[in-house]
Design a protein around this motif. Sequence first.
Motif, PDB file in Angstrom:
ATOM      1  N   CYS A 199       0.832  -1.204   0.000  1.00  0.00           N
ATOM      2  CA  CYS A 199       0.000   0.000   0.000  1.00  0.00           C
ATOM      3  C   CYS A 199       0.867   1.255   0.000  1.00  0.00           C
ATOM      4  O   CYS A 199       2.073   1.207   0.210  1.00  0.00           O
ATOM      5  N   VAL A 200       0.206   2.384  -0.231  1.00  0.00           N
ATOM      6  CA  VAL A 200       0.869   3.686  -0.253  1.00  0.00           C
ATOM      7  C   VAL A 200       0.239   4.571   0.812  1.00  0.00           C
ATOM      8  O   VAL A 200      -0.970   4.542   1.007  1.00  0.00           O
ATOM      9  N   TRP A 201       1.058   5.375   1.519  1.00  0.00           N
ATOM     10  CA  TRP A 201       0.545   6.285   2.537  1.00  0.00           C
ATOM     11  C   TRP A 201       1.059   7.697   2.264  1.00  0.00           C
ATOM     12  O   TRP A 201       2.061   7.897   1.581  1.00  0.00           O
ATOM     13  N   ALA A 202       0.340   8.650   2.793  1.00  0.00           N
ATOM     14  CA  ALA A 202       0.773  10.042   2.704  1.00  0.00           C
ATOM     15  C   ALA A 202       0.202  10.806   3.884  1.00  0.00           C
ATOM     16  O   ALA A 202      -0.868  10.466   4.397  1.00  0.00           O
ATOM     17  N   GLY A 224       3.142  16.513   4.328  1.00  0.00           N
ATOM     18  CA  GLY A 224       4.002  16.376   3.166  1.00  0.00           C
ATOM     19  C   GLY A 224       4.814  15.107   3.073  1.00  0.00           C
ATOM     20  O   GLY A 224       5.595  14.945   2.126  1.00  0.00           O
ATOM     21  N   LYS A 225       4.693  14.201   4.013  1.00  0.00           N
ATOM     22  CA  LYS A 225       5.435  12.938   3.952  1.00  0.00           C
ATOM     23  C   LYS A 225       4.604  11.895   3.215  1.00  0.00           C
ATOM     24  O   LYS A 225       3.378  11.878   3.307  1.00  0.00           O
ATOM     25  N   SER A 226       5.284  10.986   2.514  1.00  0.00           N
ATOM     26  CA  SER A 226       4.579   9.923   1.784  1.00  0.00           C
ATOM     27  C   SER A 226       5.545   8.790   1.494  1.00  0.00           C
ATOM     28  O   SER A 226       6.767   8.972   1.531  1.00  0.00           O
ATOM     29  N   ARG A 233       3.585   9.927  -5.265  1.00  0.00           N
ATOM     30  CA  ARG A 233       3.577  11.365  -5.583  1.00  0.00           C
ATOM     31  C   ARG A 233       2.152  11.911  -5.568  1.00  0.00           C
ATOM     32  O   ARG A 233       1.891  12.971  -4.998  1.00  0.00           O
ATOM     33  N   LEU A 234       1.216  11.192  -6.178  1.00  0.00           N
ATOM     34  CA  LEU A 234      -0.181  11.641  -6.213  1.00  0.00           C
ATOM     35  C   LEU A 234      -0.781  11.700  -4.808  1.00  0.00           C
ATOM     36  O   LEU A 234      -1.483  12.648  -4.457  1.00  0.00           O
ATOM     37  N   ILE A 255       0.536  14.737  -2.898  1.00  0.00           N
ATOM     38  CA  ILE A 255      -0.105  15.984  -3.348  1.00  0.00           C
ATOM     39  C   ILE A 255      -1.512  16.086  -2.792  1.00  0.00           C
ATOM     40  O   ILE A 255      -1.938  17.134  -2.299  1.00  0.00           O
ATOM     41  N   ALA A 256      -2.266  14.982  -2.839  1.00  0.00           N
ATOM     42  CA  ALA A 256      -3.651  14.981  -2.371  1.00  0.00           C
ATOM     43  C   ALA A 256      -3.736  15.276  -0.881  1.00  0.00           C
ATOM     44  O   ALA A 256      -4.601  16.029  -0.428  1.00  0.00           O
ATOM     45  N   ALA A 257      -2.829  14.676  -0.095  1.00  0.00           N
ATOM     46  CA  ALA A 257      -2.864  14.879   1.351  1.00  0.00           C
ATOM     47  C   ALA A 257      -2.555  16.330   1.717  1.00  0.00           C
ATOM     48  O   ALA A 257      -3.220  16.926   2.556  1.00  0.00           O
ATOM     49  N   VAL A 258      -1.542  16.896   1.081  1.00  0.00           N
ATOM     50  CA  VAL A 258      -1.172  18.288   1.381  1.00  0.00           C
ATOM     51  C   VAL A 258      -2.267  19.249   0.941  1.00  0.00           C
ATOM     52  O   VAL A 258      -2.590  20.217   1.635  1.00  0.00           O
TER      53      VAL A 258
END
Length: 298
Positions: free
Chosen positions: A165-168, A172-174, A230-231, A234-237
């Motif tokens: 999985c991917v986290w963010a 700004g951390k991911s 990367r996506l 961006i979405a989290a920030v």
Amino acid sequence: MSRRPTLDEGDELLARLGSLTAQARERAELQRSRVELALALQRGMLPRDLPDAPGFRLAVQYVPACHGLNVGGDWYDAFTMPDGRIGLSIGDVQGHNIEATAFMGQVRVGLRALASVTGEPGELLARTNELLLSLGSDLFATCTFMRLDPATGILESARAGHVPCVWATADGKSGVAEDEGGPPLGVLAGMTYPVTRYRLTEGGVFVLLTDGVVEGPTLSVDEGLDQVVRLAGIAAVAGLEAGSLAAAVLKVAARVGHEDDAAVLVVGHDGPRARVPRMPPQPSAVRLPPGRPRRDGV
């Protein structure tokens, strides 16, 4: 000198061509019917609604492969467990035919049924693995199962050979989740599946996906995951809603030239902001402790 075919021979040739054309059309119709049946099975086996919990939002995007005459066996699921926590699963069955689609249904239903017996993700995958082996199928499945506690924001995860999985985070951390995982389901008996614990805090996202999203002729898995990281960052920030992020991640699949199903499941944590009326709900994302996602063995 070559002999010209007679009129009777020409008629016979045309008749043979007509017969071959009719047979080819019949086979194409049969294969098309099989694809349509597999697609209908997929639609019927996937959940119609997603659970809701104060402060958390779920969003999904799913596109079946339908490349030529192939149909894959990817699935996603989200449901409320008996103790009030939320079960999340995503996975991929080996193969691209109607048998893979049917097996996908068995795996998904098996996970749901066994979740009423044990909600602990590692034990749940272990029991599902034994169940699938008892069915005697030659197929196997990769899977990630997570259990979300809306009261604490704790997310427990176990992985069976599936893409990570991917986290963010909102600050700004991911990155890519670095849990240990175990082998795919339905391959070896007596397997154990380690559980990793994450803490979701306000403003972050956690993205579950299948390999059809990030792997294809034009991109490796690592390159595809980098694009999703990367996506998600961006979405989290930016505070984008979970549905917007899921749609953006699915677009990655179009760029990798995949020939497989593509499924994306996003879980976001709004925190107290979720209780404030606004246009439409704005799920954001998984927010993990500074630096790296917290991982505690359970």
